[in-house]
Design a protein around this motif. Structure first.
Motif, PDB file in Angstrom:
ATOM      1  N   HIS A 112      34.873  29.113   5.485  1.00  0.00           N
ATOM      2  CA  HIS A 112      35.376  27.886   6.106  1.00  0.00           C
ATOM      3  C   HIS A 112      36.001  28.194   7.468  1.00  0.00           C
ATOM      4  CE1 HIS A 112      34.889  25.848   2.196  1.00  0.00           C
ATOM      5  NE2 HIS A 112      34.943  24.740   2.906  1.00  0.00           N
ATOM      6  N   LEU A 113      36.622  29.356   7.570  1.00  0.00           N
ATOM      7  CA  LEU A 113      37.204  29.769   8.843  1.00  0.00           C
ATOM      8  C   LEU A 113      36.122  30.170   9.836  1.00  0.00           C
ATOM      9  CD1 LEU A 113      39.837  30.409  10.412  1.00  0.00           C
ATOM     10  CD2 LEU A 113      39.704  32.724   9.469  1.00  0.00           C
ATOM     11  N   TYR A 114      35.046  30.770   9.327  1.00  0.00           N
ATOM     12  CA  TYR A 114      33.925  31.207  10.177  1.00  0.00           C
ATOM     13  C   TYR A 114      32.625  30.568   9.678  1.00  0.00           C
ATOM     14  CZ  TYR A 114      37.201  34.865  11.638  1.00  0.00           C
ATOM     15  OH  TYR A 114      38.288  35.546  12.123  1.00  0.00           O
ATOM     16  N   PRO A 115      32.416  29.278   9.959  1.00  0.00           N
ATOM     17  CA  PRO A 115      31.224  28.596   9.428  1.00  0.00           C
ATOM     18  C   PRO A 115      29.910  29.159   9.960  1.00  0.00           C
ATOM     19  CG  PRO A 115      32.389  27.217  11.036  1.00  0.00           C
ATOM     20  CD  PRO A 115      33.278  28.369  10.739  1.00  0.00           C
ATOM     21  N   HIS A 116      29.950  29.792  11.142  1.00  0.00           N
ATOM     22  CA  HIS A 116      28.701  30.344  11.685  1.00  0.00           C
ATOM     23  C   HIS A 116      28.270  31.619  10.954  1.00  0.00           C
ATOM     24  CE1 HIS A 116      32.232  31.582  14.002  1.00  0.00           C
ATOM     25  NE2 HIS A 116      31.647  32.742  14.224  1.00  0.00           N
ATOM     26  N   PHE A 117      29.100  32.098  10.023  1.00  0.00           N
ATOM     27  CA  PHE A 117      28.717  33.249   9.204  1.00  0.00           C
ATOM     28  C   PHE A 117      28.272  32.834   7.797  1.00  0.00           C
ATOM     29  CE2 PHE A 117      31.540  35.612  12.217  1.00  0.00           C
ATOM     30  CZ  PHE A 117      30.578  36.483  12.693  1.00  0.00           C
ATOM     31  N   ARG A 118      28.032  31.554   7.597  1.00  0.00           N
ATOM     32  CA  ARG A 118      27.611  31.066   6.280  1.00  0.00           C
ATOM     33  C   ARG A 118      26.286  31.676   5.802  1.00  0.00           C
ATOM     34  NH1 ARG A 118      30.859  27.460   4.111  1.00  0.00           N
ATOM     35  NH2 ARG A 118      29.383  27.128   2.409  1.00  0.00           N
ATOM     36  N   PRO A 119      25.366  32.064   6.709  1.00  0.00           N
ATOM     37  CA  PRO A 119      24.144  32.729   6.221  1.00  0.00           C
ATOM     38  C   PRO A 119      24.405  33.972   5.381  1.00  0.00           C
ATOM     39  CG  PRO A 119      23.809  32.015   8.486  1.00  0.00           C
ATOM     40  CD  PRO A 119      25.262  31.751   8.151  1.00  0.00           C
ATOM     41  N   LEU A 120      25.635  34.491   5.365  1.00  0.00           N
ATOM     42  CA  LEU A 120      25.951  35.618   4.485  1.00  0.00           C
ATOM     43  C   LEU A 120      25.755  35.258   3.018  1.00  0.00           C
ATOM     44  CD1 LEU A 120      29.165  37.206   6.068  1.00  0.00           C
ATOM     45  CD2 LEU A 120      26.958  38.326   5.747  1.00  0.00           C
ATOM     46  N   LEU A 121      25.781  33.947   2.728  1.00  0.00           N
ATOM     47  CA  LEU A 121      25.563  33.505   1.344  1.00  0.00           C
ATOM     48  C   LEU A 121      24.172  33.865   0.850  1.00  0.00           C
ATOM     49  CD1 LEU A 121      27.243  29.977   1.506  1.00  0.00           C
ATOM     50  CD2 LEU A 121      28.123  32.003   0.341  1.00  0.00           C
ATOM     51  N   GLU A 122      23.251  34.087   1.779  1.00  0.00           N
ATOM     52  CA  GLU A 122      21.888  34.452   1.394  1.00  0.00           C
ATOM     53  C   GLU A 122      21.823  35.861   0.806  1.00  0.00           C
ATOM     54  OE1 GLU A 122      19.361  33.910   4.744  1.00  0.00           O
ATOM     55  OE2 GLU A 122      19.948  31.813   5.057  1.00  0.00           O
ATOM     56  N   PHE A 123      22.851  36.664   1.054  1.00  0.00           N
ATOM     57  CA  PHE A 123      22.901  38.013   0.494  1.00  0.00           C
ATOM     58  C   PHE A 123      23.632  37.931  -0.847  1.00  0.00           C
ATOM     59  CE2 PHE A 123      22.794  38.435   5.109  1.00  0.00           C
ATOM     60  CZ  PHE A 123      21.677  39.251   5.275  1.00  0.00           C
ATOM     61  N   LYS A 124      22.885  37.960  -1.912  1.00  0.00           N
ATOM     62  CA  LYS A 124      23.434  37.760  -3.255  1.00  0.00           C
ATOM     63  C   LYS A 124      24.539  38.758  -3.554  1.00  0.00           C
ATOM     64  CE  LYS A 124      21.973  37.304  -8.081  1.00  0.00           C
ATOM     65  NZ  LYS A 124      20.828  37.382  -9.026  1.00  0.00           N
ATOM     66  N   GLY A 125      25.688  38.232  -3.961  1.00  0.00           N
ATOM     67  CA  GLY A 125      26.822  39.070  -4.326  1.00  0.00           C
ATOM     68  C   GLY A 125      27.788  39.339  -3.190  1.00  0.00           C
ATOM     69  N   ALA A 126      27.401  39.039  -1.951  1.00  0.00           N
ATOM     70  CA  ALA A 126      28.254  39.370  -0.805  1.00  0.00           C
ATOM     71  C   ALA A 126      29.510  38.505  -0.754  1.00  0.00           C
ATOM     72  CB  ALA A 126      27.464  39.223   0.492  1.00  0.00           C
TER      73      ALA A 126
END
Length: 448
Positions: A112-126
């Protein structure tokens, strides 16, 4: 009540000082995200996607475990934020940034603080290994920097809970600087580290900077040189890394109680960060100019298209009226001709007048002549074809009436004009003043 001691901070919030670069980046950011006249909002109304500039640069630090990544961050911030030690203390990604209050955030709050890093969700478990540490420190240029402390990298049987290689590579692509710390104490040639560095060099070669960390623990100068040669040789063996020479400054955390003869270039790291901040300010101001031009061009294009649509609609309306009039007039003329023909000429003249009767007679004569010219056995077919033609004319009239393009209302045109005026008179003027002020600060600082 918990007996846990409150965390110490580098300096209280009241002592925070806004630097010129920080002010410029914040003001540029506010021009984009303003709720009333933000550039992002204006661009969205025009179908253009703009991203607001970051208010800070992102520096990712990677390397083998115990390479001194967390220690460097603690030294730069002048606050003990990250755990340090020989063990693998950092097993996930930690974002270290400055803020109004000392706080620790978990994965969801971090995104929420860094919304432009949301693609990290694509890395399962990260997500479960993602956190953020917010400090009130204003030391050095920390107010303009977000550090990313990455997992300590090791070879062998170490199993990471997510695809650490791909995650670090992706984060490196989003960062402004990538510091690679090589530990001279035996883990410098970690294959996992070298593999990630090789992948990053393909897309982020200009961001990669190599450092021999903990250089004061490498023994004598000959030992340090030998370690550096081994690292450089190993890097050069990689096809993607042997394109140019390497610079590998020696750095270590200064300790007055443990003086060392080793050359410490850690201040150069700070200068590199400061240089990246200055470049970020210039890039932000230049991008602001480009985005203003893009919005202005989009407004002009929208108004030009509206003019073209208005002209097109006039043509379509004319065709619609023409075909509609013909579709109605021709069958009425056909029927009216037979009705007029039933009247005696003298009675018709008495009813509507001699002049008008003469005009009607001339029109009906043509229709009746054409009708008499048609054989009697074909008159039914001609009537059917005639009515079908009239129906086709009415169908064409309806078709053209639906072909009109949507045009701008007076309110929309006025809004576009106001947007354009705001861009030219307010945003560009402010951008020019910010750039002038930035250059004045540089001149004052460097006596240009």
């Amino acid at each position: 009540m918990s007996g846990r001691k409150p965390r110490s901070v580098a300096n209280p919030l009241e002592s925070a000082i806004t630097t010129p670069s920080e002010r410029i980046l914040k003001e540029c950011h506010s021009l984009y995200v303003d709720s009333d006249n933000g550039l992002v909002k204006i661009a969205n109304s025009l179908g253009v996607r703009l991203l607001p500039p970051r208010k800070k640069i992102v520096v990712m630090i990677m390397g083998n475990h115990s390479a001194g990544k967390s220690s460097f961050i603690n030294w730069y911030v002048e606050e003990h934020i990250q755990k340090t030690g020989v063990a693998i203390e950092t097993q996930g990604f930690t974002f270290i940034t400055s803020g109004r209050k000392r706080e620790s955030l978990t994965g969801n709050a971090t995104l929420h603080l860094y919304p432009h890093f949301r693609p990290l969700l694509e890395f399962k478990g990260a997500l479960d290994y993602l956190s953020a540490e917010i400090s009130t420190s204003k030391q050095k240029k920390f107010s303009l920097v977000t550090f990313i402390d990455t997992p300590g990298l090791v070879d062998g049987d170490m199993i990471y809970p997510f695809d650490v290689n791909s995650a670090i590579t992706w984060l490196g692509q989003q960062s402004d600087l990538i510091f690679v710390f090589f530990d001279p104490m035996g883990q410098a040639l970690c294959k996992r580290t070298l593999n990630i560095v090789e992948r990053l060099s393909d897309t982020c070669g200009d961001k990669l900077l190599f450092y021999l960390s903990k250089a004061d623990e490498a023994g004598k100068e000959t030992d340090r040189q030998r370690v550096m040669m081994q690292i450089v040789q190993e890097l050069c063996r990689r096809p993607g890394l042997n394109k140019c020479g390497f610079e590998m400054p020696t750095i270590y955390i200064p300790n007055p109680q443990k003086p060392s003869r080793c050359v410490n270039q850690i201040d150069g790291v700070c200068q590199t960060i400061e240089k990246a901040i200055n470049q970020a300010v210039q890039k932000t101001l230049n991008q602001l100019e480009k985005d203003c031009d893009l919005i202005s061009a989009s407004i002009s294009s929208r108004l030009e298209k509206d003019k073209s649509d208005v002209s097109y609609n006039k043509s379509v309306r004319l065709y619609s009226l023409l075909y509609g009039a013909m579709g109605i007039f021709l069958p009425l003329l056909f029927i009216f001709s037979f009705i007029v023909n039933t009247f005696v000429k003298e009675h018709l003249e008495e009813l509507i007048g001699e002049g008008l009767a003469k005009i009607l007679s001339n029109l009906t004569v043509i229709v009746l002549y054409l009708w008499e010219w048609i054989p009697e056995d074909g008159q039914v077919v001609v009537v059917i074809l005639f009515m079908a033609s009239c129906y086709l004319l009415l169908f064409l009239a309806k078709h053209f009436s639906r072909q009109r393009n949507k045009t701008l209302s007076k309110k929309e045109k006025r809004s576009l004009a106001e947007y354009n005026e705001y861009i030219q008179d307010i945003v560009k003027t402010k951008k020019g003043k910010l750039y002038e002020w930035y250059l004045q600060q540089c001149a004052a600082e460097y006596d240009l």
